[in-house]
Write an enzyme that holds these catalytic residues in place. Structure first.
Site, PDB file in Angstrom:
ATOM      1  N   SER A 146      -6.974  11.272 -11.233  1.00 48.36           N
ATOM      2  CA  SER A 146      -7.156  10.313 -10.152  1.00 48.36           C
ATOM      3  C   SER A 146      -7.761  11.026  -8.956  1.00 48.36           C
ATOM      4  O   SER A 146      -7.625  12.246  -8.805  1.00 48.36           O
ATOM      5  CB  SER A 146      -5.799   9.702  -9.767  1.00 48.36           C
ATOM      6  OG  SER A 146      -5.879   8.971  -8.567  1.00 48.36           O
ATOM      7  N   TYR A 159       3.780  10.112  -7.114  1.00 51.28           N
ATOM      8  CA  TYR A 159       2.610   9.995  -7.990  1.00 51.28           C
ATOM      9  C   TYR A 159       1.535  11.002  -7.592  1.00 51.28           C
ATOM     10  O   TYR A 159       0.963  11.685  -8.457  1.00 51.28           O
ATOM     11  CB  TYR A 159       2.064   8.572  -7.913  1.00 51.28           C
ATOM     12  CG  TYR A 159       0.890   8.299  -8.800  1.00 51.28           C
ATOM     13  CD1 TYR A 159       1.065   8.050 -10.163  1.00 51.28           C
ATOM     14  CD2 TYR A 159      -0.402   8.268  -8.294  1.00 51.28           C
ATOM     15  CE1 TYR A 159      -0.018   7.791 -10.989  1.00 51.28           C
ATOM     16  CE2 TYR A 159      -1.497   8.003  -9.104  1.00 51.28           C
ATOM     17  CZ  TYR A 159      -1.295   7.768 -10.455  1.00 51.28           C
ATOM     18  OH  TYR A 159      -2.376   7.510 -11.275  1.00 51.28           O
TER      19      TYR A 159
END
Length: 346
Positions: A146, A159
């Site tokens: 990501s 996260y």
């Protein structure tokens, strides 16, 4: 379980987090190329839906209910796939969970759980893949990363921390493979905001419903990037202009991004609709045992079906060839024009 197809030359692929979202879309993308796919996830209904997707797209599927935070389950799943389909060619780590919450309100067991699934799940998957690929000195591992592996944002500390950890782990292992002169490819694909069901089922303390930070892309964009990376010698692939901006911006103007995210980072992750405080979340147990959520979330009307940045990145050679041809034609035209002018002068 079906018997191994010993006459097939189909690619054998394992995908963790295959029951929904990016993993689900990726399974279908590989299936369209005729792959034999081991689908790993916790939710029974989601896995069954993924199996149907794969078979409808022309591939073969084996579902294995797996909690990737348990290394023994991951090893058992890898064995099951190879028993049915043979040696694993591609392993895609995609499983994740998260908690939307200010860090001050996070519980220690929540940090531990997100880390075990979203980071250690990749570690265990990578180890299982390497154990089987090293003796053959071939295979590909794709880590679904990501932009948040480089740029942390508010309300997602667990996260972001896990994605940062995956980045460091992957770079470390890659250097070891290079030292060993291994032919195994280890790649990471850095994703933008995606329209997946995670925003419906991750644990959240937000006062409003969560959303991906715009611009939002469909999971099929991510799937195309993963499949492309699996078949090209690329250490890292950035997907979407927003990912490029986030990563490069964090290298150049990190303090400016800190201030910008402090002002708008929280509001950009919520829609103007109150959160449902009674909804279930999948932090500890799957929520798709009875319901198949599929690949898409609730943002189809806002999500982009393509990334021009990704197309340009994955077609560099064709673009360079086209530029070379145009340049050659231009030079040829100029030379001819000069030749005509010289003939007239004579």
């Amino acid at each position: 379980m079906s018997k191994r197809n010993t006459t097939s030359e189909s690619e054998v692929v394992v995908i963790t987090g295959a029951s929904a979202g990016v993993g689900r879309a990726t399974a279908r993308a590989f299936a369209e190329q005729g792959a034999q796919i081991g689908l790993l996830a916790r939710g029974e209904a989601g896995l069954e839906g993924a199996r149907q997707d794969v078979e409808e797209a022309g591939g073969e599927a084996l579902t294995v209910q797996t909690d990737v935070s348990d290394p023994e389950q991951v090893e058992g799943a890898a064995d099951a796939v190879e028993d049915v389909f043979g040696p694993i060619d591609v392993w895609v780590n995609c499983a994740m969970t998260s908690v939307f919450s200010p860090a001050a309100e996070m519980e220690s067991d929540e940090y531990r759980r997100v880390t075990e699934v979203t980071y250690l799940g990749y570690v265990y998957g990578t180890q299982a893949a390497l154990d089987r690929m090293r003796p053959r000195d071939e295979g590909t591992i794709v880590q679904v990363g990501s932009a948040l592996a480089y740029r942390g944002i508010p309300l997602q500390s667990a996260y972001c921390g896990s994605k940062h950890a995956i980045q460091g782990f992957t770079e470390s292992v890659r250097t070891e493979l290079l030292h060993d002169e291994s032919s195994i490819q280890l790649s990471m694909v850095e994703m933008p905001a995606l329209n997946t069901p995670q925003f419906e089922w991750v644990r959240s303390r937000l006062p409003k419903k969560a959303q991906p930070v715009p611009p939002i892309y469909q999971p099929e964009v991510a799937a195309d990037a993963i499949v492309w990376t699996a078949h090209h010698d690329r250490d890292e692939l950035w997907v979407g202009s927003s990912t490029v901006k986030a990563i490069l911006g964090n290298r150049i103007i990190p303090r400016h991004l800190d201030r910008m995210l402090a002002e708008s980072g929280e509001s950009s992750q919520m829609v103007e609709e109150p959160a449902d405080s009674n909804r279930e979340d999948n932090l500890w147990d799957p929520v798709d045992d009875d319901t198949d959520y599929g690949a898409h979330g609730n943002f189809d009307d806002r999500a982009r079906n393509r990334s021009y940045q990704l197309w340009l990145t994955t077609h560099r050679r064709q673009l360079l060839s086209a530029v070379f041809v145009l340049f050659s034609l231009a030079i040829t035209a100029v030379l001819r024009l000069r030749g005509q002018e010289e003939s007239l002068e004579v």
